[in-house]
Design a protein around this motif. Structure first.
Motif: not given
Length: 233
Positions: A88-101
């Protein structure tokens, strides 16, 4: 050194081997227990790094603390304060940086091999290591944010980890201890038993040779955490 902030989202998904690593290297840390209603810090100024653990919720859920954590991640990246995410932490990082989950094609639960991608960024984190057996427990996955590099993949999840400079986001769980594995299996026994697909292992298979599997994973985690903590100030 200022402490590392560790954000815990549910009680059984604590820092595991990461806390052991910090203690062994005399690096101070502070747990922020989101699951216990603890308030998030307004800024990152009091911390040398930010670490986000896993959880059963989705990054796409409408929870008040999610947007606050995304803001802290963006602050840290902008100020070169190292960020580390587990599942979940990696997903939070990805979303914060413009990625999609989004939903992963299959649930991935239990032990499974991950491959180190063949690029210079991955080699900087993993050296000569090309594959290892990691622990998995997820149903969603992240896309790679712009500017970041995919450094791990598995047969069931293309994007298992990404790096952006000093920042590392992982879908897989390298922080596992024997206690964490046993606790997760206890809580998730019914869910494990409900699946009949190769990406989800049985309780018996997950707990087979557990001390050896965990020790091997700890060795990989040690390498990653050592590189990540080099940038702490």
């Amino acid at each position: 050194m200022k402490p590392v902030a560790i954000f815990r989202h549910i009680p059984i998904e604590g820092p595991g081997y990461f806390a052991t690593f910090l203690d062994n290297n005399h690096i101070p840390w502070r747990m922020i227990k989101i699951d216990a209603g603890e308030k998030l810090p307004a800024s990152i100024d009091a911390f040398s790094g930010l670490v986000f653990m896993g959880g059963t919720m989705s990054v796409n859920d409408d929870l008040p603390w999610i947007e606050q954590e995304l803001t802290l991640i963006r602050q840290a990246v902008a100020q070169d304060v190292p960020v580390l995410g587990h599942c979940l932490g990696g997903q939070l990082m990805a979303k914060a940086l413009g990625g999609a989950i989004s939903a992963n094609p299959v649930k991935e639960m239990g032990w499974g091999e991950v491959s180190v991608t063949d690029n210079p960024v991955a080699r900087a984190w993993f050296g000569d290591l090309t594959t290892f057996n990691s622990f998995h427990w997820h149903g969603e996955a992240f896309s790679i944010p712009h500017g970041a590099t995919c450094i791990l993949s598995s047969p069931y999840c293309e994007n298992q980890a990404f790096a952006l400079g000093m920042h590392l986001g992982m879908q897989c769980h390298v922080e596992m201890t024997e206690r964490l594995v046993i606790d997760w299996c206890s809580v998730g026994a019914e869910e494990l038993a409900s699946f009949n697909e190769p990406s989800v292992q049985s309780l018996e298979e997950i707990e087979k040779d557990l001390p050896e599997r965990v020790a091997a994973l700890n060795a990989v985690a040690e390498r990653l955490y050592k590189k990540w903590t080099v940038n702490l100030k």
